[in-house]
Write an enzyme that holds these catalytic residues in place. Structure first.
Site, PDB file in Angstrom:
ATOM      1  N   THR A 103       0.843  -1.195   0.000  1.00  0.00           N
ATOM      2  CA  THR A 103       0.000   0.000   0.000  1.00  0.00           C
ATOM      3  C   THR A 103       0.882   1.250   0.000  1.00  0.00           C
ATOM      4  OG1 THR A 103      -1.651  -1.262   1.208  1.00  0.00           O
ATOM      5  CG2 THR A 103      -1.967   1.109   1.137  1.00  0.00           C
ATOM      6  N   LYS A 125       6.146  12.238  21.261  1.00  0.00           N
ATOM      7  CA  LYS A 125       6.137  13.171  22.406  1.00  0.00           C
ATOM      8  C   LYS A 125       4.732  13.339  22.962  1.00  0.00           C
ATOM      9  CE  LYS A 125       9.712  15.904  20.102  1.00  0.00           C
ATOM     10  NZ  LYS A 125       9.937  17.195  19.428  1.00  0.00           N
TER      11      LYS A 125
HETATM   12  C1  NCD Z   1      -3.509  -6.039   3.944  1.00  0.00           C
HETATM   13  C2  NCD Z   1      -3.748  -5.060   5.075  1.00  0.00           C
HETATM   14  O1  NCD Z   1      -2.855  -4.317   5.468  1.00  0.00           O
HETATM   15  O2  NCD Z   1      -4.880  -5.056   5.543  1.00  0.00           O
HETATM   16  N1  NCD Z   1      -2.295  -5.819   3.283  1.00  0.00           N
HETATM   17  C3  NCD Z   1      -2.269  -4.953   2.231  1.00  0.00           C
HETATM   18  O3  NCD Z   1      -2.491  -3.781   2.383  1.00  0.00           O
HETATM   19  N2  NCD Z   1      -2.058  -5.475   1.020  1.00  0.00           N
HETATM   20  C4  NCD Z   1      -3.706  -7.447   4.317  1.00  0.00           C
HETATM   21  C5  NCD Z   1      -2.927  -8.010   5.464  1.00  0.00           C
HETATM   22  O4  NCD Z   1      -2.085  -7.340   6.067  1.00  0.00           O
HETATM   23  O5  NCD Z   1      -3.168  -9.182   5.765  1.00  0.00           O
END
Ligand code: NCD
Length: 332
Positions: A76, A105
């Site tokens: 992401t 902080k």
């Molecule tokens: C997911 C999340 O962060 O919810 N990952 C992602 O963004 N591709 C899924 C996960 O962490 O299992």
């Protein structure tokens, strides 16, 4: 730039017929209509073509976006950064603010958001507590907030890329049978994809999880009332052959207060070559938001139906490019 004029037309048109993107917060899949998704996906396809032709765009030129991620992230964070830079925008990147920023902080979320709002045209936030993206949006006076995952709540941009990937494959988002497996209770990607599927008619959803990781009963009722046909199952042998999409997920370790409980549940359901042979049809697709931590056997990666590395990752970048162009793109 020349090539991109076509895309700009789409953006302009989108703004005329629909203002669900321009300047808006992106907090939940619930804010979109099927028409919104079509606008987004049509621009996503154009972004993909633009990339494949090695063309560029400066639709986010002079835009500064802050990414503030209170939880770990690879795809992401990385795909948002790449999407912004590929469209000529710039970033302020704060990973782990509890260590490196004034959050350490004791600065409140509200104050932190107001500070970065002063430098930015939008803030992309990930946080361990559900509802925090909304709280950030309440704190921001002028700029859009984009939810990059709020605890066990939602992960709208992951769902957008997943829905785009499903649509690429089956050319529709209706009359599908989708299997979700893993952690239905804590998996925010599942919560957002289900919201997306509930926008379309005729979708059936199988939910395979240990009993303690089922959807909350409130969510189960809410999705059923929206017209999604939900069938909870607890063994792989109950997976019907006609399923179009297997959407596998990780048991969300970070949401457990008792790690012994996590250890007991983590590998309850695992995709192996054998499982696919036995229960999957030849046209289905296997998806996973990643990271996977043992719940998909590595030898499955070679199967052409496994799309997590083949298309979900890149589609994440194209979808985010399109989304940011619609939310922030400067059209004169
Ligand atoms: C997911 C999340 O962060 O919810 N990952 C992602 O963004 N591709 C899924 C996960 O962490 O299992």
């Amino acid at each position: 730039m020349g090539f991109f004029m076509g895309n700009l037309d789409t953006v302009q048109k989108a703004q005329k017929i629909n203002c669900n993107f321009k300047g808006k917060d992106i907090l939940s899949l619930d804010q979109f209509s099927p028409e919104d998704l079509e606008i987004l996906f049509s621009l996503t396809r154009k972004m993909k073509i633009m990339e494949s032709k090695g063309k560029t765009s400066d639709i986010l030129a002079k835009k500064m976006l802050t990414l503030i991620f209170y939880e770990p992230s690879s795809r992401t964070f990385g795909s948002f950064c790449a999407a912004i830079k590929k469209l000529g925008g710039q970033t302020v990147e704060i990973q782990n603010p509890t260590q490196v920023s004034s959050v350490a902080k004791g600065e409140t979320l509200e104050d932190t958001i107001r500070v970065f709002e002063a430098y930015s045209d939008a803030i992309i936030i990930r946080h361990p507590i559900a509802g925090t993206a909304k709280a950030a949006s309440d704190a921001a006076f002028f700029i859009p907030i984009i939810n990059a995952g709020d605890g066990t709540g939602e992960h709208p941009t992951q769902a957008l890329l997943d829905l785009f990937t499903i649509k690429e494959q089956f050319h529709a988002l209706k009359n599908l049978t989708v299997l979700f497996a893993g952690d239905m209770l804590n998996g925010r990607t599942v919560h957002s994809v289900l919201r997306g599927l509930s926008l379309f008619k005729g979708n059936s959803v199988y939910l395979l999880s240990p009993p303690s990781l089922r959807l909350t009963r409130a969510d189960f009722t809410m999705f059923s009332q929206r017209g999604l046909k939900l069938i909870e199952i607890n063994h792989e042998s109950q997976i019907p052959k006609e399923v179009h999409v297997w959407y596998w997920t990780r048991v969300q370790k970070e949401r457990f207060s008792d790690l012994k409980e996590y250890e007991k549940l983590k590998n309850t359901f695992t995709v192996t070559k054998k499982l696919l042979e036995k229960y999957a049809n030849k046209n289905m697709i296997l998806m996973h938001p990643l990271p996977r931590v043992g719940e998909i056997d590595r030898e499955v990666d070679k199967d052409p139906r496994a799309l997590y590395f083949r298309s979900e990752i890149r589609n994440g970048m194209y979808t985010r490019m399109a989304l940011l162009a619609l939310v922030l793109g400067k059209i004169s």
